[in-house]
Motif scaffolding. Structure first.
Motif, PDB file in Angstrom:
ATOM      1  N   GLU A 253     -41.309  23.979  51.247  1.00  0.00           N
ATOM      2  CA  GLU A 253     -41.920  22.726  50.794  1.00  0.00           C
ATOM      3  C   GLU A 253     -40.975  21.976  49.856  1.00  0.00           C
ATOM      4  O   GLU A 253     -40.828  20.759  49.939  1.00  0.00           O
ATOM      5  CB  GLU A 253     -43.246  23.009  50.080  1.00  0.00           C
TER       6      GLU A 253
ATOM      7  N   ARG B 182     -39.451  18.309  50.519  1.00  0.00           N
ATOM      8  CA  ARG B 182     -39.643  17.252  49.522  1.00  0.00           C
ATOM      9  C   ARG B 182     -38.292  16.657  49.089  1.00  0.00           C
ATOM     10  O   ARG B 182     -38.139  15.439  49.019  1.00  0.00           O
ATOM     11  CB  ARG B 182     -40.369  17.795  48.287  1.00  0.00           C
TER      12      ARG B 182
ATOM     13  N   THR C 223     -39.918   9.748  41.069  1.00  0.00           N
ATOM     14  CA  THR C 223     -39.784  10.709  42.159  1.00  0.00           C
ATOM     15  C   THR C 223     -39.918  12.150  41.698  1.00  0.00           C
ATOM     16  O   THR C 223     -40.040  13.041  42.534  1.00  0.00           O
ATOM     17  CB  THR C 223     -38.429  10.540  42.878  1.00  0.00           C
TER      18      THR C 223
ATOM     19  N   GLY D 232     -42.922  13.902  43.074  1.00  0.00           N
ATOM     20  CA  GLY D 232     -42.803  14.094  44.510  1.00  0.00           C
ATOM     21  C   GLY D 232     -41.805  15.177  44.871  1.00  0.00           C
ATOM     22  O   GLY D 232     -41.917  15.802  45.914  1.00  0.00           O
ATOM     23  N   LEU D 233     -40.846  15.388  43.997  1.00  0.00           N
ATOM     24  CA  LEU D 233     -39.833  16.401  44.286  1.00  0.00           C
ATOM     25  C   LEU D 233     -40.356  17.815  44.057  1.00  0.00           C
ATOM     26  O   LEU D 233     -40.123  18.698  44.872  1.00  0.00           O
ATOM     27  CB  LEU D 233     -38.588  16.168  43.412  1.00  0.00           C
TER      28      LEU D 233
ATOM     29  N   GLY E 156     -43.672  18.529  42.742  1.00  0.00           N
ATOM     30  CA  GLY E 156     -45.125  18.615  42.588  1.00  0.00           C
ATOM     31  C   GLY E 156     -45.481  18.855  41.130  1.00  0.00           C
ATOM     32  O   GLY E 156     -44.925  18.237  40.235  1.00  0.00           O
TER      33      GLY E 156
END
Length: 173
Positions: free
Chosen positions: A16, A20, A58, A61-62, A64
């Motif tokens: 994941e 990401r 970001t 998003g990178l 979590g």
């Protein structure tokens, strides 16, 4: 005392994190390519601010909600691998390079401004004249070619009749 085992425990599945990192890298690469090469030149205060804001925006998003150092290392490694992979692909495949890498763009040819390129790069004639002055050129009609280079800088080639004699080297004994 910090809990070192918790600090280095993988909190998010590695796959994941890799996905990401790759998605964020490629998205930002595409967005920065769309903005034009003028924006990729030297960093000013607003550019630094933009980089900080992009990094902050970001970050979630990178990784979590992760606070693990290991998760961060995986994401950073993924981003660096993506960067090297894009550069390698651009070197190996000319068509890919033409899409992903900026090329020099002609701003002046034989003393005439290319208004279409200047509009596309959001440049005014006064900004180009300012760059010419940094090259010691007052009159744009003296310019044979001026390019907006991929790094955002402007290179200038003057007309043949304006070139000075090549420097003389002292004789060697």
């Amino acid at each position: 005392m910090p809990d070192l085992s918790a600090m280095f425990t993988l909190e998010t599945p590695a796959l994941e994190l890799i996905i990401r990192g790759a998605v964020i890298f490629l998205s930002l690469l595409l967005l920065m390519r769309i903005t034009g090469q003028r924006e990729s030149g030297g960093l000013g205060l607003t550019d630094v601010l933009l980089v900080v804001l992009i990094a902050e925006a970001t970050a979630g998003g990178l990784v979590g909600d992760s606070h693990s150092v290991t998760d961060g290392v995986i994401v950073v490694t993924t981003i660096l691998v993506c960067s090297v992979a894009v550069d390698a692909a651009a070197c190996r495949f000319p068509r890919f390079s033409a899409v992903i890498k900026a090329r020099p763009k002609t701003l002046i040819k034989d003393g005439r401004f290319d208004r279409k390129v200047m509009r596309r790069e959001f440049m005014t004639p006064e900004e180009v004249r300012s760059q010419l002055r940094l090259h010691g050129i007052q009159d744009p009609t003296r310019v044979h070619l001026a390019y907006l280079e991929p790094n955002g800088m402007i290179s200038v080639l003057t007309s043949k009749n304006d070139e000075s004699e090549p420097p003389q080297h002292p004789p060697t004994h």
